[in-house]
Design a protein around this motif. Structure first.
Motif, PDB file in Angstrom:
ATOM      1  N   LEU A 127       0.826  -1.211   0.000  1.00 58.41           N
ATOM      2  CA  LEU A 127       0.000   0.000   0.000  1.00 58.41           C
ATOM      3  C   LEU A 127       0.860   1.261   0.000  1.00 58.41           C
ATOM      4  CD1 LEU A 127      -2.920   0.952   0.045  1.00 58.41           C
ATOM      5  CD2 LEU A 127      -2.772   1.054   2.523  1.00 58.41           C
ATOM      6  N   GLN A 128       1.860   1.290   0.893  1.00 56.92           N
ATOM      7  CA  GLN A 128       2.730   2.467   0.945  1.00 56.92           C
ATOM      8  C   GLN A 128       3.395   2.691  -0.405  1.00 56.92           C
ATOM      9  OE1 GLN A 128       2.477  -0.036   3.128  1.00 56.92           O
ATOM     10  NE2 GLN A 128       3.744   0.307   4.946  1.00 56.92           N
ATOM     11  N   GLY A 129       3.813   1.581  -1.019  1.00 61.24           N
ATOM     12  CA  GLY A 129       4.480   1.690  -2.312  1.00 61.24           C
ATOM     13  C   GLY A 129       3.579   2.343  -3.337  1.00 61.24           C
ATOM     14  N   HIS A 130       2.313   1.867  -3.416  1.00 63.16           N
ATOM     15  CA  HIS A 130       1.386   2.425  -4.402  1.00 63.16           C
ATOM     16  C   HIS A 130       1.080   3.897  -4.112  1.00 63.16           C
ATOM     17  CE1 HIS A 130       0.796  -1.199  -6.596  1.00 63.16           C
ATOM     18  NE2 HIS A 130       0.268  -1.871  -5.576  1.00 63.16           N
ATOM     19  N   ILE A 131       0.864   4.161  -2.827  1.00 64.32           N
ATOM     20  CA  ILE A 131       0.566   5.552  -2.478  1.00 64.32           C
ATOM     21  C   ILE A 131       1.732   6.466  -2.847  1.00 64.32           C
ATOM     22  CG2 ILE A 131       0.141   7.167  -0.573  1.00 64.32           C
ATOM     23  CD1 ILE A 131      -1.575   5.104   0.747  1.00 64.32           C
ATOM     24  N   ALA A 132       2.934   6.012  -2.496  1.00 68.57           N
ATOM     25  CA  ALA A 132       4.120   6.823  -2.783  1.00 68.57           C
ATOM     26  C   ALA A 132       4.253   7.062  -4.280  1.00 68.57           C
ATOM     27  CB  ALA A 132       5.369   6.161  -2.230  1.00 68.57           C
ATOM     28  N   THR A 133       4.040   6.006  -5.068  1.00 68.74           N
ATOM     29  CA  THR A 133       4.144   6.164  -6.517  1.00 68.74           C
ATOM     30  C   THR A 133       3.119   7.177  -7.025  1.00 68.74           C
ATOM     31  OG1 THR A 133       4.686   3.827  -6.593  1.00 68.74           O
ATOM     32  CG2 THR A 133       4.182   4.890  -8.689  1.00 68.74           C
ATOM     33  N   SER A 134       1.864   6.987  -6.613  1.00 74.89           N
ATOM     34  CA  SER A 134       0.815   7.894  -7.078  1.00 74.89           C
ATOM     35  C   SER A 134       1.096   9.310  -6.633  1.00 74.89           C
ATOM     36  CB  SER A 134      -0.548   7.474  -6.523  1.00 74.89           C
ATOM     37  OG  SER A 134      -0.974   6.302  -7.149  1.00 74.89           O
ATOM     38  N   PHE A 135       1.528   9.447  -5.381  1.00 72.34           N
ATOM     39  CA  PHE A 135       1.773  10.768  -4.843  1.00 72.34           C
ATOM     40  C   PHE A 135       2.867  11.485  -5.625  1.00 72.34           C
ATOM     41  CE2 PHE A 135       3.518  13.866  -1.924  1.00 72.34           C
ATOM     42  CZ  PHE A 135       2.368  14.461  -1.449  1.00 72.34           C
ATOM     43  N   SER A 136       3.942  10.737  -5.927  1.00 68.64           N
ATOM     44  CA  SER A 136       5.034  11.419  -6.625  1.00 68.64           C
ATOM     45  C   SER A 136       4.632  11.751  -8.058  1.00 68.64           C
ATOM     46  CB  SER A 136       6.318  10.586  -6.570  1.00 68.64           C
ATOM     47  OG  SER A 136       6.320   9.648  -7.607  1.00 68.64           O
ATOM     48  N   ARG A 137       3.806  10.907  -8.682  1.00 66.32           N
ATOM     49  CA  ARG A 137       3.295  11.249 -10.029  1.00 66.32           C
ATOM     50  C   ARG A 137       2.442  12.511  -9.952  1.00 66.32           C
ATOM     51  NH1 ARG A 137       1.350   5.233 -11.413  1.00 66.32           N
ATOM     52  NH2 ARG A 137       3.336   4.453 -12.214  1.00 66.32           N
ATOM     53  N   ALA A 138       1.557  12.533  -8.965  1.00 65.38           N
ATOM     54  CA  ALA A 138       0.666  13.691  -8.833  1.00 65.38           C
ATOM     55  C   ALA A 138       1.480  14.960  -8.622  1.00 65.38           C
ATOM     56  CB  ALA A 138      -0.295  13.474  -7.676  1.00 65.38           C
ATOM     57  N   ALA A 139       2.446  14.877  -7.705  1.00 66.01           N
ATOM     58  CA  ALA A 139       3.234  16.066  -7.380  1.00 66.01           C
ATOM     59  C   ALA A 139       4.054  16.527  -8.583  1.00 66.01           C
ATOM     60  CB  ALA A 139       4.130  15.780  -6.188  1.00 66.01           C
ATOM     61  N   THR A 140       4.686  15.560  -9.271  1.00 64.22           N
ATOM     62  CA  THR A 140       5.506  15.942 -10.423  1.00 64.22           C
ATOM     63  C   THR A 140       4.645  16.553 -11.519  1.00 64.22           C
ATOM     64  OG1 THR A 140       6.772  13.961  -9.898  1.00 64.22           O
ATOM     65  CG2 THR A 140       7.380  15.131 -11.895  1.00 64.22           C
ATOM     66  N   GLY A 164       3.612   5.004 -24.513  1.00 61.86           N
ATOM     67  CA  GLY A 164       3.474   3.681 -23.916  1.00 61.86           C
ATOM     68  C   GLY A 164       2.827   3.830 -22.561  1.00 61.86           C
ATOM     69  N   ILE A 165       3.115   2.892 -21.648  1.00 61.33           N
ATOM     70  CA  ILE A 165       2.490   3.017 -20.341  1.00 61.33           C
ATOM     71  C   ILE A 165       3.524   3.354 -19.275  1.00 61.33           C
ATOM     72  CG2 ILE A 165       0.522   1.544 -20.890  1.00 61.33           C
ATOM     73  CD1 ILE A 165       1.983  -0.678 -19.319  1.00 61.33           C
ATOM     74  N   ASP A 166       4.613   3.986 -19.682  1.00 55.63           N
ATOM     75  CA  ASP A 166       5.594   4.346 -18.652  1.00 55.63           C
ATOM     76  C   ASP A 166       5.229   5.686 -17.997  1.00 55.63           C
ATOM     77  OD1 ASP A 166       6.281   6.254 -20.412  1.00 55.63           O
ATOM     78  OD2 ASP A 166       8.395   5.699 -20.619  1.00 55.63           O
ATOM     79  N   GLU A 167       6.096   6.196 -17.174  1.00 58.38           N
ATOM     80  CA  GLU A 167       5.792   7.389 -16.362  1.00 58.38           C
ATOM     81  C   GLU A 167       5.326   8.580 -17.194  1.00 58.38           C
ATOM     82  OE1 GLU A 167       5.700   7.556 -12.879  1.00 58.38           O
ATOM     83  OE2 GLU A 167       5.656   5.468 -13.505  1.00 58.38           O
ATOM     84  N   THR A 168       5.960   8.760 -18.347  1.00 62.21           N
ATOM     85  CA  THR A 168       5.683   9.971 -19.126  1.00 62.21           C
ATOM     86  C   THR A 168       4.204  10.141 -19.434  1.00 62.21           C
ATOM     87  OG1 THR A 168       7.710   9.293 -20.192  1.00 62.21           O
ATOM     88  CG2 THR A 168       6.710  11.297 -20.994  1.00 62.21           C
ATOM     89  N   SER A 169       3.537   9.044 -19.747  1.00 66.36           N
ATOM     90  CA  SER A 169       2.132   9.173 -20.122  1.00 66.36           C
ATOM     91  C   SER A 169       1.309   9.737 -18.969  1.00 66.36           C
ATOM     92  CB  SER A 169       1.572   7.831 -20.578  1.00 66.36           C
ATOM     93  OG  SER A 169       1.708   6.883 -19.553  1.00 66.36           O
ATOM     94  N   LYS A 170       1.578   9.249 -17.750  1.00 63.77           N
ATOM     95  CA  LYS A 170       0.824   9.754 -16.594  1.00 63.77           C
ATOM     96  C   LYS A 170       1.166  11.220 -16.321  1.00 63.77           C
ATOM     97  CE  LYS A 170       1.787   5.905 -15.418  1.00 63.77           C
ATOM     98  NZ  LYS A 170       2.171   4.779 -16.305  1.00 63.77           N
ATOM     99  N   LEU A 171       2.448  11.536 -16.365  1.00 63.69           N
ATOM    100  CA  LEU A 171       2.854  12.922 -16.106  1.00 63.69           C
ATOM    101  C   LEU A 171       2.238  13.860 -17.127  1.00 63.69           C
ATOM    102  CD1 LEU A 171       6.584  12.653 -15.024  1.00 63.69           C
ATOM    103  CD2 LEU A 171       4.492  12.753 -13.658  1.00 63.69           C
ATOM    104  N   PHE A 172       2.207  13.405 -18.377  1.00 70.61           N
ATOM    105  CA  PHE A 172       1.643  14.232 -19.433  1.00 70.61           C
ATOM    106  C   PHE A 172       0.174  14.539 -19.144  1.00 70.61           C
ATOM    107  CE2 PHE A 172      -0.577  14.821 -23.431  1.00 70.61           C
ATOM    108  CZ  PHE A 172       0.201  15.767 -24.070  1.00 70.61           C
ATOM    109  N   LEU A 173      -0.567  13.469 -18.816  1.00 69.66           N
ATOM    110  CA  LEU A 173      -2.001  13.670 -18.589  1.00 69.66           C
ATOM    111  C   LEU A 173      -2.273  14.538 -17.363  1.00 69.66           C
ATOM    112  CD1 LEU A 173      -3.284  10.113 -19.526  1.00 69.66           C
ATOM    113  CD2 LEU A 173      -3.881  12.259 -20.672  1.00 69.66           C
ATOM    114  N   VAL A 174      -1.519  14.303 -16.290  1.00 69.39           N
ATOM    115  CA  VAL A 174      -1.739  15.107 -15.081  1.00 69.39           C
ATOM    116  C   VAL A 174      -1.361  16.564 -15.347  1.00 69.39           C
ATOM    117  CG1 VAL A 174      -1.014  15.484 -12.702  1.00 69.39           C
ATOM    118  CG2 VAL A 174      -1.485  13.180 -13.495  1.00 69.39           C
ATOM    119  N   SER A 175      -0.243  16.770 -16.019  1.00 65.65           N
ATOM    120  CA  SER A 175       0.190  18.140 -16.310  1.00 65.65           C
ATOM    121  C   SER A 175      -0.870  18.861 -17.129  1.00 65.65           C
ATOM    122  CB  SER A 175       1.493  18.146 -17.099  1.00 65.65           C
ATOM    123  OG  SER A 175       2.475  17.445 -16.400  1.00 65.65           O
ATOM    124  N   LEU A 176      -1.391  18.159 -18.126  1.00 68.13           N
ATOM    125  CA  LEU A 176      -2.414  18.765 -18.969  1.00 68.13           C
ATOM    126  C   LEU A 176      -3.676  19.052 -18.151  1.00 68.13           C
ATOM    127  CD1 LEU A 176      -2.669  19.434 -21.986  1.00 68.13           C
ATOM    128  CD2 LEU A 176      -3.921  17.290 -22.256  1.00 68.13           C
TER     129      LEU A 176
END
Ligand SMILES: Nc1ncnc2c1ncn2[C@@H]1O[C@H](COP(=O)(O)OP(=O)(O)OP(=O)(O)O)[C@@H](O)[C@H]1O
Ligand SMILES: [Mg+2]
Lengths: 283, 261
Positions: free
Chosen positions: A79-92, A142-154
């Motif tokens: 759980l901590q791992g998933h939260i940390a990942t999501s949190f850092s994606r959101a923040a970035t 693809g499904i790596d980090e960039t796609s999530k960062l792109f969508l959140v940034s947008l």
């Protein structure tokens, strides 16, 4: 005339007094707990319904089984791992999208030339629902980090851009003229007058952005990810782990609330001059 | 209220203002045409005229907020190369996000160290009777107090010229009289040249050495107010002059009034 006016006012203030605050004024703790009254009641009813079997676990697991799922996932560290990942994606994503949006909002708010050059284009992009871009984004990144960062940034871009722009444009021109007459120009004028004047609007934008940030991230993670809360919920669904799915949803709610509280704290601190944001003022 | 200090000619440090053939048009509308006015150093001039006659326009030009005019304006202060003009508006225009003292310190411009600015701002606040309110937010002050802060901000840099555009227009009658007394006191103390736009004929006659009436873009009337200070608003000569000025403003024929005392 005056009598009429008095009559009209008196009952209203009278009933206001007796209806609300008396029960609240009994003590501060009461007032602090009040917002939690409804969630706790719902939780209790939910647990009762599950315990007597009115609510099958395949539809909605009981709060206790959600709690045990949480305990299991925390002990395994998942759980901590998933939260940390999501949190850092959101923040970035927020940092990237937010800073570009803020810069463009400033630039278009301060310069007519910049506005004429960019605003129409930005408004056109704004009308595309950003989640509609997911297929294209997966093709690109693809499904790596960039796609999530792109969508959140947008996703966070537009609320921050529009509110920064609007905030700057609606700064009281009388104050600007006053400051100019005292020799404030350029950066000094921006720092002392324009930015503080635009700040309430910018923070409203930030608040909207945080809501969209979680929404976009969770959807993006459910579709194209191998870690994060959205992924956790999605893979749990495949294994029919309703307790984990519900746990994920509860965590979204908590994270959303935490984000909102953070912005409120920032507002209270940075807008303490504003009558509406003072402690004990309007909430 | 303090006793009014005696002012000798040597104390006067205000600037002379020379307005030479000044004109100003907006689009096709001509507001000021060939306006001429000479103001002596330290003089207190009240500008009256009907709404829309161009009083604010003239003040903005003198204060340097508008340079799209024709003709020439010279502001000269003895012993100084550059004379400074400050403007005070009908609204206090305080920054709501800056404390009262920081608002006053703004009057010193951006290029001064905060420490020095605060000391001088404190003095200016003291002079308007708000020395103990420096750390508060402007929104807690009353309308009259806000205008006092604005006055302190205008005066903290000790300008040679202060132009005031109906600064007391939004205040209630009592606060207004208090502010008039304050304005007179600081003007006597500081010796700046004052140019006050007002709709209030009594205010003009109470404060000004000289009253000018603007009409159709020109000075239509220009006279000295001969009464000693502090002025009594109810004296017969005062009221007579008040009636005549009002008549000139409203274009009614002045009927001499018989007063029985
Ligand atoms: N920026 C502007 N653009 C166009 N017209 C203007 C502008 N500023 C002033 N005017 C016009 O110039 C005229 C004079 O305006 P001004 O504000 O100087 O009047 P005023 O004598 O101060 O009136 P009031 O006593 O009501 O304040 C008015 O007709 C006004 O409409
Ligand atoms: Mg005006």
């Amino acid at each position: 005339m005056t009598d009429l006016a008095f009559d009209a006012i008196k009952p209203a203030t009278g009933s206001n007094r007796t209806l609300w605050p008396t029960s609240l004024r009994f003590g501060l703790p009461n007032q602090k707990l009040l917002p939690w009254l409804l969630p706790i009641t719902i939780l209790t009813l939910w647990q009762l319904a599950s315990s007597v079997g009115a609510l099958p676990a395949s539809i909605l697991p009981s709060p206790t089984s959600v709690f045990f799922a949480a305990q299991r996932l925390i002990l395994s560290g998942e759980l901590q791992g998933h939260i940390a990942t999501s949190f850092s994606r959101a923040a970035t994503g927020l940092l990237i999208g937010g800073s570009i949006a803020f810069t463009l909002g400033l630039s278009n708010g301060l310069s007519r030339l910049s506005e004429r050059l960019l605003d129409t284009t930005l408004q056109m992009i704004r009308n595309i629902p950003n989640l509609a871009l997911i297929p294209l984004v997966i093709l690109w990144f693809g499904i790596d980090e960039t796609s999530k960062l792109f969508l959140v940034s947008l996703g966070v871009f537009f609320p921050i851009y529009i509110n920064t722009f609007h905030g700057i444009r609606t700064v009281d021109s009388q104050l600007v003229e006053m400051a100019r007459s005292y020799g404030f120009h350029g950066f000094q004028l921006f720092l002392r007058v324009i930015f503080p004047g635009a700040l309430p609007s910018i923070l409203v934008g930030l608040r909207y952005a945080l809501g969209i940030m979680w929404l976009t991230l969770i959807v993006a993670e459910s579709i194209a990810a191998q870690s994060g809360l959205g992924y956790m919920a999605m893979s749990a669904r495949e294994f029919m782990q309703t307790d984990v799915v519900v746990l994920a949803i509860l965590i979204y709610a908590l994270l959303g609330k935490a984000a909102d509280s953070t912005v409120r704290a920032i507002e209270r601190w940075s807008l303490s001059w504003h009558p509406a944001y003072r402690k004990g003022g309007l909430q | 209220m303090n006793a009014l200090p005696q002012v000798s000619a040597a104390d006067i440090k205000g600037a002379a203002i020379s307005i030479r053939h000044v004109g100003r048009s907006f689009a096709s509308k001509t507001v000021l045409t060939d306006l001429k006015l000479e103001i002596e150093p330290g003089e207190f001039v009240a500008v009256v005229g009907q709404s829309g006659c161009g009083k604010s326009t003239l003040l903005r030009i003198i204060a340097g907020l508008d340079d799209a005019y024709t003709g020439k304006i010279v502001i000269e202060s003895e012993g100084r190369d550059t004379a400074s003009a400050r403007i005070m508006y009908q609204e206090p225009r305080l920054l709501p996000w800056a404390s009262v003292i920081d608002n006053v310190a703004m009057g010193l411009g951006p290029d001064i160290t905060r420490q020095v600015a605060l000391i001088r701002a404190r003095k200016a606040l003291d002079a308007v009777g708000l020395g103990d309110r420096g750390s508060e937010w402007p929104h807690v002050l009353s309308g009259g107090q806000k205008q006092r802060v604005a006055l302190a901000r205008a005066l903290v840099s000790r300008p040679d010229v202060l132009v005031l555009d109906e600064p007391l227009g939004a205040l209630d009658a009592l606060t207004r009289i208090e502010m008039q007394q304050l304005l007179e006191r600081v003007w006597l103390e500081e010796g700046f040249t004052a140019l006050l736009v007002t709709h209030d004929v009594v205010e003009a006659l109470t404060l000004a050495d000289r009253v000018v009436l603007i009409e159709q873009g020109e000075i239509a009337l220009d006279f000295k107010v001969p009464f000693p200070r502090p002025r009594k608003r109810s004296s017969v000569p005062f009221v007579t002059l008040e009636e005549r000025l009002l008549a000139a403003l409203l274009h009614t024929n002045h009927q001499p009034v018989d007063y029985v005392i």
